[in-house]
Design a protein around this motif. Structure first.
Motif: not given
Lengths: 1220, 194
Positions: A222, A224, A230-231, A233, A235, B65-67, B86, B89-90, B92-94, B103, B118, B121, B138
């Motif tokens: 799906k 979203h 939310n990305t 933040i 590293h 849950i994201e994407q 947080a 979220e980290d 997730h973005s990576e 996916v 990852f 770390k 954060i």
């Protein structure tokens, strides 16, 4: 003349297979540590097997219970001969199955793995569950809910702690038994009241699974709406602890101390078996006196006196906090039960079941065969009453409650009424043409054996016809008259007498062999034949071609969990019948689609059904934890002795060369520990400027000085690793430390490895002399050539075994490299590898300068060792057709339940053997099957299942049993049994048993032939090499007496016998001798554009060694080239590069590369022999009359020695015994 | 303390990556939590709230849950919630950057197991108290983690149907959120994050 064969065995019952067993049982009860085997309640049979004395030193304990396995009350049989179906079936399937020729081979380049059914939009769905595509969200969720039902139910089922305590407390990965409800049959309850097997009737979750899971996988993920929000933040800045500051680090050290040393290890892993001593191992974490020398270049002058643990030179205020003892047992074994057990899968007994009424159909192969069912066989239908005794058989008893069908006939199979017709069936067609001269050696399943090729040269083998009524394998051979018993061509595995289609589909004998390719119908018949029955496995060998299957559903029998295989029968489009337990199963929807042909409705053409060796990509149901990374730890002896031997240079060099070739993915981790009287760790954390050595001198209470920087990511710390490897060989050059604290170093290794599991490689050069597991010299050199008692074949301490069991529980295998010049008690040390599924390498009198051939061998072995394939956290289960049962496994592993082998690591060079017995007569079937399933995690983090299935015919006459003997398999199995016997009883018992094996089988055979003359020693052709091989065994290092044999050499030979695959073991037992001074291209084969001559085999006797010749002897791990005194100068010049015999150097280990035809031929031949084995053999050129020639001559086993019979004398001895 | 990290595809619960249980935590019995996590993955679907905290005794699961990908972490109950989120979220973005596109196509479990490197770390950063200070940023961004739904894992798993929007209400801790509108939904809740 006195010793070798000795007097007849005193106890009559102690003969042949039973004889090993018989004595083993009595022997077993004796010595082992009772604490080792608290009851493991894996399953009913398990508790029966694991007699407290236990798994202990000798596997054959299991043999004890062989009588108890008979399957449940009734053998489930089916009512075939439903003629209607028969017609339908043959009509439908006859044509397709003609094409059985595996399509995979056709479409495939050799060397490529083929992935079936892989790839995104699972094509299986086409037409299968179209409905599930429609509703995007709602229907999907619906599917989910329905799918989740079974899961929750079975998980609950598992979380009742009493259930599988023993199972799940062992941490390995396993099949989580999606369907495993152990139904309790009344019988088993009675016998094992204390073990409860909840018989959740819950609709078999497995069955439900395949109804839905297709859909979800394809659903588009799906979109979203909030993606990206939310990305933001970023590293966080990485902030590794400043490792360069000693003090700081030391501080954190103390911090860890309090909380972190709890017995590291995956929680459920604490095998209750080993519980009692983990305590001692894990009473850790005290007095970390480690000094932190900030540079690895600093030689270990920093050693702390071990007596004063609190002293710390570099550290202020050494932490001495002692951990509360309770912390050692955070997880009681029983609480860890909650997991789906790790059995390969439970054998469920479907209590409601069924199968017998299912109106089964004949096997599809029958349809081809013509479907003739001999009437004879159907008469014996009513299955014999099984022993009513204590037989809590958890194994597939499909329908204990169902009344025995009164009439039964063979469920499948074809005529095998008496001997001759059966063999006539098997006549020749396959022989014609199947033996192309070029590629014979690439895979020899096609090579004919029955026609006794052995008599003919290999190139003629294909032409033999059997028109005689008697199969060639039964041709009586008068052994005493036959001067040249050894065939000139290599002996191939006999091909089971099956119909052509089954033959094509059958498993390669390279992976899977049975000692009897015709399985006797009853145990009584087997007893009559006096032959050992068992399997020899090489399950993980390197394959050039392997179908790999990715599919959502791995199709398995619902009751016995057998994987679908080429020998199942399809009853109709939608149902298949298991060939092991005969249960009728549904064909899942997904299986109807064949990704190979992209067609629907042809389940019998799926790769699983077309190949007897396949590999599945396992779903997450087969994982107890995420697949582990490849983790390699090297534990290196750096005492004076080790430095003097100089192995470090070779090892570090090999590692540097092969660092990039270590199997693994980007997670691969590596670490190093060195030890002498103290233990040295190496901090290789990324970011350090150079490796840091950390010394722990408290060997009584080993702890890890820093928890997470000792095993480091190979790629992130590569430079540090290289630095260390470059520095290591010179770091200890001036050491005066002679002690060796191997035990404590191993304890440290265990702690390091237990969070993940992996491989520990131990390099040891002497007897361990300090700390736990220290050993004393037990060898009396004066006894080396004793003909009487050989002592100390077993371990002196159980330390190494316990450690190995701990390691096995944490998925860690320990490989031992023993490089030693004096006695090092291999019998004790080897336990660290035996029980942890490791491997053992021994380099006697190793020295990198004085013994260049050993040094070179180490280097080559290491290359293979470091780069070969490896599987982690593996388990292996062997299943066989109902009626047969397994007992006594041989190899390096830990037996977790009756038939589940726990293999922390699996490597392609490991072989296994299993002994079988016939619990229930096999009258209802004409075929039996064996299936090996090896579940492992590849070095790339894939969970895979490699499945081999072997199919063999059942016979009812003694002659047929003899006709099907695979003499090489039999001798290898006997060798394994004899090793166990030597350790549990005595060497002389084992030797007697070997002799009796020949005597009994030949005398039993003699009684079957009508015109038996007592004056002659008659053997069937199939067994004609049996006496020769047994004699070879008696003269093998492992079993010989009267010849000086160092104890470690003997023990190493025994270790090899137990863990080598058949093909390598045979060369160890009976070397191959070739004359090489006159190699020609006649009969040569072509391998990779090279012409490889194929000289005939010579018998191992000095009579064949002419002074004018040069001979090559291939002993597996050693090659000898013997040069006769009168050898032509041509050969010496052209091949050895020396002008004449006298100028050949005493120690020559290489053949020069000369540009002459004979040199080329010789080298080509030797290279070809070398390539056929994993570990490179050492080459010795032996001049006639050089002192080294005794080494060579002791392999001429047909000749008489001071202490042993010649072959002819041995035959006379046997004959004498038979006549008695 | 972060004990277990798992990443899975929401559509079918297929595990994509995970962090091996390790180091000092290994003494604990994580198997049970691991199987709970697996079950949870099978229950999640598009209707599930995209941020949620599930209590499991002394431990707590947090997931986002994201994407179409669920990032789940098991922490000690005392571990600060905002740090946990947080951390997720980290990940997730990576993860999204590295593997997001692949996916939907994978079929093998743990296809991205190498992401573990990852995870490890990142995990170290979050559990190291010294390093944690540097994650100060954060604090502001996720101050509203308090509003994230809290439920009990056992209840969620034992409920016959999937964790869905309508079911959330039952499991909301009514006392804690008494001031909240009963028609609390993800839209509402996410607006805080926006």
């Amino acid at each position: 003349m006195s010793a070798p064969a000795g007097s007849p065995h005193p106890v009559a019952s102690a003969r042949i297979p039973p004889m090993f067993g018989g004595a083993a049982t009595s022997g077993a009860v004796a010595p082992t540590d009772p604490s080792l085997a608290p009851h493991q309640q894996n399953g009913p049979a398990q508790s029966q097997m694991q007699v407290p004395s236990g798994y202990g030193l000798h596997h054959q304990n299991y043999i004890a219970s062989s009588g108890h396995y008979s399957q449940g009350p009734g053998k489930m049989t089916s009512l075939p001969l439903d003629s209607q179906c028969d017609d339908y079936y043959s009509g439908l399937y006859a044509v397709p199955t003609q094409n059985v020729m595996p399509p995979s081979t056709a479409n495939q380049q050799a060397g490529a793995q083929q992935i079936y059914g892989r790839g995104p939009p699972a094509p299986h769905l086409v037409g299968s569950t179209p409905g599930s595509f429609q509703g995007a969200a709602s229907s999907a969720s619906h599917l989910h809910t329905s799918a989740s039902q079974p899961y929750s139910s079975f998980v609950n089922h598992y979380s009742s702690p009493a259930t599988y305590s023993a199972n799940s407390s062992i941490a390995s990965q396993g099949f989580p038994s999606t369907c495993g409800h152990y139904a309790t049959s009344a019988v088993s309850n009675a016998a094992y009241p204390s073990v409860s097997y909840p018989s959740l009737p819950a609709g078999d979750p497995y069955g439900q699974m395949f109804t839905s899971p297709n859909a979800p996988t394809v659903r588009p993920v799906k979109d979203h709406p909030f993606s990206g929000q939310n990305t933001a933040i970023g590293h966080p800045l990485p902030l590794p602890p400043p490792p360069s500051q000693q003090h700081h680090q030391q501080q954190s050290l103390s911090g860890y101390n309090t909380s972190s040393w709890s017995p590291s290890g995956l929680p459920p892993t604490n095998d209750s078996l080993t519980r009692n001593h983990t305590g001692s191992l894990s009473v850790s974490a005290t007095n970390p006196t480690s000094t932190d020398s900030s540079s690895s270049a600093v030689p270990p002058n920093v050693h702390l006196p071990k007596s004063s643990p609190v002293v710390s030179t570099a550290v202020s205020g050494a932490p001495s906090s002692r951990m509360p003892p309770t912390a050692h047992h955070p997880v009681e074994p029983v609480t860890s039960v909650t997991q789906p057990s790790d059995l390969l899968q439970q054998k469920g007994v479907d209590s409601s079941s069924t199968t017998s009424s299912a109106s089964p159909m004949p096997n599809s192969y029958e349809a081809l065969e013509g479907g003739s069912y001999p009437d004879v066989l159907s008469s014996s239908a009513s299955s014999p009453a099984p022993d009513p005794a204590p037989e809590p058989d958890p194994a597939p008893v499909p329908a204990p409650a169902t009344p025995q069908p009164s009439k039964m006939a063979k469920p499948f199979g074809y005529g095998y009424p008496a001997l001759q017709p059966g063999y006539q069936n098997a006549t020749t067609p396959l022989h014609s043409g199947v033996q192309p001269s070029g590629s014979v050696y690439s895979g020899f399943q096609q090579c004919p054996q029955y026609p006794g090729v052995s008599q003919l040269s290999s190139s003629l083998g294909g032409l033999s016809l059997q028109s005689s009524p008697q199969p060639e394998s039964l041709r009586p051979v008068n052994l005493t008259q036959e001067r040249n018993i050894l065939p000139t061509a290599p002996v191939w595995a006999p091909v089971p007498n099956l119909n052509l289609d089954l033959k094509k589909l059958n498993c390669s004998p390279d992976s899977f062999r049975c000692t009897l390719t015709n399985i006797p119908q009853t145990q009584a018949l087997l007893n009559k034949a006096k032959l050992p029955l068992g399997l020899l496995l090489h399950p993980f060998r390197d394959l050039t071609q392997l179908p790999v299957i990715t599919s959502n559903t791995i199709v398995r029998c619902r009751s016995c969990r057998t994987y679908i295989n080429p020998f199942v029968s399809f009853i109709d489009q939608r149902r298949w019948k298991c060939n092991l337990c005969y249960r009728v199963n549904d064909v899942p929807e997904e299986f109807m689609y064949n990704p190979l042909t992209r067609s629907y409705g042809e389940p019998h053409k799926r790769p699983e059904v077309q190949n007897s060796t396949v590999e599945f990509i396992a779903s997450s149901d087969y994982m107890l934890r995420p697949p582990q990374p490849a983790v390699y730890l090297f534990v290196l002896d750096v005492s004076h002795n080790a430095v003097e031997a100089g192995y470090l240079t070779i090892l570090c060099q090999s590692l540097l060369e092969n660092l990039d070739k270590l199997p693994g993915d980007s997670r691969t981790r590596i670490g190093f520990v060195t030890f002498d009287s103290t233990i040295h760790f190496y901090n290789l954390q990324e970011g350090l400027s150079q490796p840091q050595m950390l010394i722990v001198s408290d060997i009584d209470d080993v702890f890890l000085p820093t928890p997470d920087s000792l095993l480091v990511n190979l790629y992130e710390s590569k430079e540090l690793i290289r630095d260390l490897l470059n520095a290591l060989p010179n770091m200890f050059t001036n050491t005066r430390e002679t002690h060796s604290a191997l035990g404590p170093a191993l304890q440290a290794a265990f702690k390091l490895m237990s969070p993940t599991g992996g491989r520990v490689s131990v390099f040891q050069t002497q007897l361990p002399s300090l700390g736990a597991g220290l050993l004393q010299s037990r060898e009396d050199p004066n006894q080396r050539s004793s003909t009487k008692v050989v002592q100390h074949l077993g371990p002196a301490t159980d330390f190494y075994k316990k450690l190995a069991l701990d390691c096995s529980g944490q998925q860690t295998a320990v490989d031992l490299f023993l490089l030693s010049s004096q006695y090092s008690d291999l019998a004790s040390l080897a336990c660290m590898s035996k029980y942890s599924a490791g491997c053992i390498y021994y380099y006697p009198s190793f020295h990198c300068i004085h013994n260049p051939s050993q040094a070179e061998k180490l280097q080559k072995d290491l290359k293979r060792y470091l780069t070969r394939k490896i599987g982690f956290e593996a388990v292996m289960r062997i299943r066989c057709t109902k009626g047969l049962s397994m007992h006594t496994f041989h190899g390096n592993f830990f037996v977790r339940s009756t038939d589940l082998l726990s293999l922390a690591n699996i490597n392609p060079d490991a072989g296994f053997a299993v002994q079988l017995s016939i619990e229930e007569s096999l009258t209802d079937t004409s075929l039996v099957c064996f299936q090996t399933a090896l579940l492992y995690t590849s070095s790339k983090g894939e969970r895979r299942i490699r499945v081999h299935t072997l199919c063999l015919p059942v016979v009812s006459s003694l002659a047929d049993v003899y006709a099907g003997v695979d003499v090489q398999a039999a001798i290898c199995l006997l060798a394994n049994m004899a090793v166990d016997r030597s350790v549990s009883s005595s060497l002389s018992d084992a030797r007697d048993a070997l002799v009796n094996a020949v005597v009994d089988s030949l005398s039993a055979y003699g009684s079957t032939i009508s015109n038996f003359q007592h004056s002659a020693l008659i053997a069937p052709n199939s067994l004609k090499l049996f006496p020769l091989y047994v004699l070879a065994l008696l003269k093998q290092k492992a079993f010989r007496t009267g010849t000086s044999t160092r104890l470690d050499d003997r023990v190493y030979a025994m270790c090899q016998i137990k863990s080598q695959p058949l093909v390598h073991l045979m060369k160890m037992i009976h070397p191959n001798l070739y004359r090489i001074d006159r190699l020609t291209d006649e009969g040569a084969i072509h391998v990779n554009d090279r012409v490889v001559p194929q000289p005939p085999l010579q018998k191992l006797s000095a009579e064949k060694l002419t002074r004018e010749g040069a001979f090559l002897m291939d002993c597996g791990s050693v090659f000898y080239i013997w040069i006769g005194k009168g050898c032509e100068n041509n050969f010496i010049e052209d091949v050895l590069g020396c002008p004449n015999f006298a100028s050949i150097p005493q120690k020559m280990t290489h053949l020069p590369e000369l540009d002459t035809l004979s040199s080329e031929r010789t080298r080509s031949f030797i290279t070809w022999l070398r390539d056929s084995r994993p570990l490179s053999p050492v080459l010795h050129v032996v001049k006639d009359e050089s002192p080294a020639k005794t080494e060579f001559f002791q392999h001429l086993i047909e000749d008489r020695t001071e202490a042993a019979f010649s072959y002819y004398e041995f035959l006379l001895h046997i004959q004498q015994q038979i006549c008695k | 303390m972060v004990l277990l990290t798992m990443i899975a595809r929401v559509a079918d619960g297929l595990p994509l990556a995970a962090s091996m249980q390790e180091d000092e935590q290994s003494g604990r019995d994580l198997q049970q939590y691991q199987s709970q996590a697996k079950q949870l993955f099978r229950k999640l679907n598009e209707q599930s709230p995209t941020r949620c905290t599930l209590e499991a005794g002394a431990m707590t699961f947090h997931y986002i849950i994201e994407q179409g990908v669920c990032y789940l972490v098991l922490c000690e109950a005392a571990f600060p919630k905002k740090l946990a989120f947080a951390y997720l979220e980290d990940l997730h973005s990576e993860f999204d950057e590295q593997h997001g596109k692949k996916v939907p196509t994978v079929s093998r479990p743990y296809s991205f197991i190498e992401f573990d490197t990852f995870i490890q770390k990142t995990k170290k950063l979050y559990i190291d108290s010294r390093a944690r200070r540097n994650l100060g940023s954060i604090n502001t961004e996720l101050q509203d983690v308090q509003r994230i739904m809290v439920a009990n894992i056992e209840e969620v798993l034992q409920r016959g149907e999937a964790l869905s929007g309508s079911a959330e209400i039952d499991t909301l801790n009514q006392k804690k959120y008494s001031s909240e509108s009963p028609t609390f939904n993800k839209q509402h809740f996410l607006s805080y994050l926006g």
